[in-house]
Design a protein around this motif. Structure first.
Motif, PDB file in Angstrom:
ATOM      1  N   ASP A  25     118.559 -41.228  57.097  1.00 41.45           N
ATOM      2  CA  ASP A  25     119.014 -40.561  55.884  1.00 41.45           C
ATOM      3  C   ASP A  25     120.541 -40.554  55.870  1.00 41.45           C
ATOM      4  O   ASP A  25     121.181 -40.043  56.798  1.00 41.45           O
ATOM      5  N   LEU A  26     121.124 -41.136  54.812  1.00 39.95           N
ATOM      6  CA  LEU A  26     122.582 -41.256  54.678  1.00 39.95           C
ATOM      7  C   LEU A  26     123.087 -40.283  53.618  1.00 39.95           C
ATOM      8  O   LEU A  26     122.378 -39.963  52.663  1.00 39.95           O
ATOM      9  N   GLU A  27     124.348 -39.869  53.783  1.00 37.85           N
ATOM     10  CA  GLU A  27     124.947 -38.972  52.794  1.00 37.85           C
ATOM     11  C   GLU A  27     125.096 -39.633  51.439  1.00 37.85           C
ATOM     12  O   GLU A  27     124.890 -39.016  50.397  1.00 37.85           O
ATOM     13  N   THR A  28     125.491 -40.903  51.457  1.00 37.88           N
ATOM     14  CA  THR A  28     125.712 -41.642  50.210  1.00 37.88           C
ATOM     15  C   THR A  28     125.013 -42.987  50.265  1.00 37.88           C
ATOM     16  O   THR A  28     124.679 -43.490  51.340  1.00 37.88           O
ATOM     17  N   ALA A  29     124.807 -43.563  49.100  1.00 37.12           N
ATOM     18  CA  ALA A  29     124.086 -44.828  49.026  1.00 37.12           C
ATOM     19  C   ALA A  29     124.936 -45.979  49.553  1.00 37.12           C
ATOM     20  O   ALA A  29     126.143 -46.055  49.261  1.00 37.12           O
ATOM     21  N   PRO A  30     124.334 -46.904  50.316  1.00 36.72           N
ATOM     22  CA  PRO A  30     125.083 -48.068  50.792  1.00 36.72           C
ATOM     23  C   PRO A  30     125.230 -49.108  49.700  1.00 36.72           C
ATOM     24  O   PRO A  30     124.382 -49.219  48.798  1.00 36.72           O
ATOM     25  N   ALA A  31     126.287 -49.871  49.760  1.00 36.09           N
ATOM     26  CA  ALA A  31     126.457 -50.992  48.837  1.00 36.09           C
ATOM     27  C   ALA A  31     125.469 -52.100  49.204  1.00 36.09           C
ATOM     28  O   ALA A  31     125.014 -52.183  50.346  1.00 36.09           O
ATOM     29  N   PRO A  32     125.123 -52.958  48.260  1.00 37.05           N
ATOM     30  CA  PRO A  32     124.171 -54.036  48.549  1.00 37.05           C
ATOM     31  C   PRO A  32     124.580 -54.905  49.727  1.00 37.05           C
ATOM     32  O   PRO A  32     123.719 -55.375  50.477  1.00 37.05           O
ATOM     33  N   ASP A  33     125.886 -55.117  49.920  1.00 34.24           N
ATOM     34  CA  ASP A  33     126.300 -55.983  51.016  1.00 34.24           C
ATOM     35  C   ASP A  33     126.037 -55.330  52.373  1.00 34.24           C
ATOM     36  O   ASP A  33     125.857 -56.020  53.377  1.00 34.24           O
ATOM     37  N   VAL A  34     125.987 -53.992  52.425  1.00 30.83           N
ATOM     38  CA  VAL A  34     125.666 -53.307  53.681  1.00 30.83           C
ATOM     39  C   VAL A  34     124.211 -53.582  54.058  1.00 30.83           C
ATOM     40  O   VAL A  34     123.903 -53.888  55.222  1.00 30.83           O
ATOM     41  N   LEU A  35     123.322 -53.493  53.080  1.00 29.81           N
ATOM     42  CA  LEU A  35     121.916 -53.808  53.342  1.00 29.81           C
ATOM     43  C   LEU A  35     121.769 -55.258  53.786  1.00 29.81           C
ATOM     44  O   LEU A  35     120.979 -55.564  54.681  1.00 29.81           O
ATOM     45  N   ALA A  36     122.526 -56.138  53.170  1.00 28.18           N
ATOM     46  CA  ALA A  36     122.477 -57.554  53.536  1.00 28.18           C
ATOM     47  C   ALA A  36     122.960 -57.763  54.967  1.00 28.18           C
ATOM     48  O   ALA A  36     122.404 -58.588  55.711  1.00 28.18           O
ATOM     49  N   ARG A  37     123.983 -57.024  55.380  1.00 28.59           N
ATOM     50  CA  ARG A  37     124.490 -57.155  56.742  1.00 28.59           C
ATOM     51  C   ARG A  37     123.478 -56.641  57.765  1.00 28.59           C
ATOM     52  O   ARG A  37     123.310 -57.221  58.831  1.00 28.59           O
ATOM     53  N   ILE A  38     122.774 -55.554  57.425  1.00 25.96           N
ATOM     54  CA  ILE A  38     121.728 -55.056  58.327  1.00 25.96           C
ATOM     55  C   ILE A  38     120.587 -56.069  58.426  1.00 25.96           C
ATOM     56  O   ILE A  38     120.095 -56.379  59.514  1.00 25.96           O
ATOM     57  N   ALA A  39     120.190 -56.606  57.290  1.00 25.73           N
ATOM     58  CA  ALA A  39     119.101 -57.583  57.277  1.00 25.73           C
ATOM     59  C   ALA A  39     119.454 -58.840  58.063  1.00 25.73           C
ATOM     60  O   ALA A  39     118.563 -59.516  58.595  1.00 25.73           O
ATOM     61  N   ALA A  40     120.763 -59.146  58.137  1.00 26.88           N
ATOM     62  CA  ALA A  40     121.198 -60.363  58.825  1.00 26.88           C
ATOM     63  C   ALA A  40     121.283 -60.194  60.344  1.00 26.88           C
ATOM     64  O   ALA A  40     121.459 -61.182  61.068  1.00 26.88           O
ATOM     65  N   ILE A  41     121.139 -58.969  60.835  1.00 25.36           N
ATOM     66  CA  ILE A  41     121.192 -58.749  62.288  1.00 25.36           C
ATOM     67  C   ILE A  41     120.006 -59.453  62.934  1.00 25.36           C
ATOM     68  O   ILE A  41     118.853 -59.308  62.490  1.00 25.36           O
ATOM     69  N   GLU A  42     120.263 -60.211  63.985  1.00 27.77           N
ATOM     70  CA  GLU A  42     119.187 -60.919  64.676  1.00 27.77           C
ATOM     71  C   GLU A  42     118.210 -59.906  65.261  1.00 27.77           C
ATOM     72  O   GLU A  42     118.594 -59.003  65.995  1.00 27.77           O
ATOM     73  N   GLY A  43     116.956 -60.045  64.894  1.00 28.32           N
ATOM     74  CA  GLY A  43     115.933 -59.116  65.358  1.00 28.32           C
ATOM     75  C   GLY A  43     115.481 -58.137  64.297  1.00 28.32           C
ATOM     76  O   GLY A  43     114.423 -57.503  64.432  1.00 28.32           O
ATOM     77  N   VAL A  44     116.261 -57.976  63.219  1.00 30.06           N
ATOM     78  CA  VAL A  44     115.822 -57.123  62.105  1.00 30.06           C
ATOM     79  C   VAL A  44     114.802 -57.900  61.277  1.00 30.06           C
ATOM     80  O   VAL A  44     115.050 -59.037  60.863  1.00 30.06           O
ATOM     81  N   VAL A  45     113.663 -57.292  61.037  1.00 30.13           N
ATOM     82  CA  VAL A  45     112.594 -57.944  60.268  1.00 30.13           C
ATOM     83  C   VAL A  45     112.749 -57.649  58.783  1.00 30.13           C
ATOM     84  O   VAL A  45     112.640 -58.545  57.945  1.00 30.13           O
ATOM     85  N   ASN A  46     112.997 -56.399  58.443  1.00 34.08           N
ATOM     86  CA  ASN A  46     113.239 -56.057  57.042  1.00 34.08           C
ATOM     87  C   ASN A  46     113.978 -54.731  56.956  1.00 34.08           C
ATOM     88  O   ASN A  46     113.972 -53.927  57.896  1.00 34.08           O
ATOM     89  N   VAL A  47     114.640 -54.523  55.832  1.00 32.38           N
ATOM     90  CA  VAL A  47     115.334 -53.274  55.562  1.00 32.38           C
ATOM     91  C   VAL A  47     115.055 -52.912  54.107  1.00 32.38           C
ATOM     92  O   VAL A  47     115.043 -53.772  53.227  1.00 32.38           O
ATOM     93  N   ARG A  48     114.854 -51.619  53.878  1.00 33.46           N
ATOM     94  CA  ARG A  48     114.477 -51.176  52.531  1.00 33.46           C
ATOM     95  C   ARG A  48     115.172 -49.864  52.212  1.00 33.46           C
ATOM     96  O   ARG A  48     115.169 -48.932  53.023  1.00 33.46           O
ATOM     97  N   GLN A  49     115.787 -49.798  51.032  1.00 33.10           N
ATOM     98  CA  GLN A  49     116.319 -48.533  50.528  1.00 33.10           C
ATOM     99  C   GLN A  49     115.244 -47.887  49.688  1.00 33.10           C
ATOM    100  O   GLN A  49     114.735 -48.481  48.736  1.00 33.10           O
ATOM    101  N   LEU A  50     114.880 -46.664  50.049  1.00 30.88           N
ATOM    102  CA  LEU A  50     113.769 -45.990  49.388  1.00 30.88           C
ATOM    103  C   LEU A  50     114.223 -45.268  48.132  1.00 30.88           C
ATOM    104  O   LEU A  50     115.384 -44.865  48.033  1.00 30.88           O
ATOM    105  N   PRO A  51     113.325 -45.085  47.182  1.00 27.33           N
ATOM    106  CA  PRO A  51     113.709 -44.396  45.953  1.00 27.33           C
ATOM    107  C   PRO A  51     113.970 -42.920  46.245  1.00 27.33           C
ATOM    108  O   PRO A  51     113.463 -42.369  47.232  1.00 27.33           O
ATOM    109  N   PRO A  52     114.724 -42.252  45.399  1.00 27.17           N
ATOM    110  CA  PRO A  52     114.927 -40.811  45.579  1.00 27.17           C
ATOM    111  C   PRO A  52     113.611 -40.077  45.407  1.00 27.17           C
ATOM    112  O   PRO A  52     112.699 -40.570  44.710  1.00 27.17           O
ATOM    113  N   PRO A  53     113.437 -38.917  46.040  1.00 26.94           N
ATOM    114  CA  PRO A  53     112.181 -38.178  45.912  1.00 26.94           C
ATOM    115  C   PRO A  53     111.855 -37.879  44.451  1.00 26.94           C
ATOM    116  O   PRO A  53     112.730 -37.575  43.651  1.00 26.94           O
ATOM    117  N   ALA A  54     110.573 -38.001  44.122  1.00 27.41           N
ATOM    118  CA  ALA A  54     110.129 -37.720  42.757  1.00 27.41           C
ATOM    119  C   ALA A  54     110.290 -36.232  42.454  1.00 27.41           C
ATOM    120  O   ALA A  54     110.065 -35.388  43.324  1.00 27.41           O
TER     121      ALA A  54
END
Length: 393
Positions: free
Chosen positions: A363-392
């Motif tokens: 859980d992060l204080e603020t939303a990450p930029a798309p390039d941050v998610l891309a950098r996490i996904a590019a880490i060797e060994g990461v299978v997938n990364v997903r930003q979840l929707p805000p609680p309903a």
């Protein structure tokens, strides 16, 4: 909007769990977010790029390529315990059928061609002794596998006045708490087989349990025992069961899994996979599967996945990320390093692993930029990364 693809007929009460403002449920989607099924065979070729989860409205997952799902970072959910009462009641019927000559007596009466009432009564009185059975009370019931179903069968045996013994090499703490303290714990399968008059199997089909009940196991039986398999096809070696029946060591074999080898063999009572075939069971499974998918898709929580660790983290504000990675050293550190470089503060997190897979909720204080998610996904060994929707709301 999440897309849920159904590949079998699922109880309506389960489908109604999906809020219509956030979910669309149909049998045809080219790129579903999740698949909900029962007996449909799901191979690796059906795991589309956008697929996030698979849920089976039932306990067994032999119809799903779980290894391929794990490789793709897709949790496979099942519904253990949702059909437990239905299976327990069928086991009760099997215990009675294996004890009292009920089936044989019914067939004998059906074959009587007597039109005179008095003559019919006389024939029944003269013929009934050939179907003399035995009572369950005072007999020993051995339960192999003490999970959600096995523990209910054990409780039922005690309620019937039976002595109950159990064996489960993988007994969890949760299952141990469920188990009545009157159940005697056996240290080995052979010890249970040698002491039980009735053996009821309640195990998943795994490489370690395939043909667990083989010639050696049946050789430990006390003569005249009854074997019940309402768990999974393949746990019992049918040829070994046939030999035990023919040799008189096995009095009866009652199973939910007919086979050509045992078709018509005296002492075999086979039902057509009726264990979970009740309306109540199907509804329980559908509701449970739907709730687990919703909790995962909206919050990233995982409960009752057969290939991912159990992980539940209450929402703590901010933005939630779900990261799946290979279970190798320093992976979490690499992810946190990317977040630190982007000056993103982690307010809460949880990380767990299961065999080759690790799963993280952050859980992060603020939303990450798309390039941050891309950098996490590019880490060797990461299978997938997903930003979840805000609680309903």
């Amino acid at each position: 909007m999440f897309h849920i693809q159904t590949l079998n007929q699922i109880a309506v009460c389960g489908l109604e769990r999906f809020p219509r403002d956030r979910y669309e449920v149909a049998s045809e989607f080219t790129q579903p977010d999740a698949i909900l099924l029962r007996s449909h065979r799901l191979g690796a070729d059906a795991l589309g790029e956008g697929l996030k989860a698979v849920a089976r409205a039932g306990a067994g997952v032999n119809n799903i390529d779980v290894a391929a799902c794990t490789e793709a970072g897709i949790p496979v959910f099942n519904t253990p315990g949702a059909n437990a009462n239905a299976v327990k009641e069928l086991v009760l019927a099997a215990l009675l059928l294996g004890s009292r000559g009920i089936m044989q007596g019914i067939e004998w009466v059906r074959g009587l061609e007597i039109n005179d009432e008095a003559a019919l009564h006389a024939a029944v009185e003269a013929g009934k002794k050939q179907f003399r059975g035995r009572e369950l009370a005072g007999r020993t019931l051995g339960v192999v596998g003490l999970g959600a179903i096995g523990s209910k069968v054990a409780e039922m045996g005690l309620a019937l006045g039976m002595r109950v013994i159990g064996y489960d090499p993988a007994l969890s703490v949760e299952a141990a708490w469920r188990l009545p303290n009157q159940v005697g714990r056996m240290d080995s399968l052979a010890a249970l087989m040698s002491r039980a008059d009735y053996i009821s199997l309640h195990l998943p089909l795994l490489p370690a349990t395939r043909h667990l009940i083989n010639g050696d196991a049946l050789g430990a039986l006390r003569p005249g025992a009854c074997l019940l398999n309402f768990a999974r096809d393949g746990i019992v070696d049918d040829r070994a069961a046939l030999e035990a029946l023919q040799g008189g060591r096995l009095r009866a074999y009652l199973t939910d899994f007919p086979s050509t080898l045992l078709q018509g063999v005296p002492g075999v009572v086979a039902t057509p996979h009726l264990g979970a075939s009740t309306g109540e069971s199907e509804e329980n499974c559908a509701r449970m599967a739907a709730d687990q998918l919703i909790d995962f898709l909206e919050h990233g929580n995982i409960v009752n996945a057969v290939n991912f660790p159990t992980l539940v983290l209450e929402r703590n504000g901010g933005v939630r990320l779900a990261v799946t990675n290979r279970n190798v050293p320093k992976m979490l550190g690499h992810v946190l390093s990317v977040l630190a470089d982007a000056e993103l503060n982690v307010v809460d997190m949880l990380n767990k692993s299961r065999e080759e897979i690790a799963y993280n909720l952050l859980d992060l204080e603020t939303a990450p930029a798309p390039d941050v998610l891309a950098r996490i996904a590019a880490i060797e060994g990461v299978v997938n990364v997903r930003q979840l929707p805000p609680p309903a709301t």
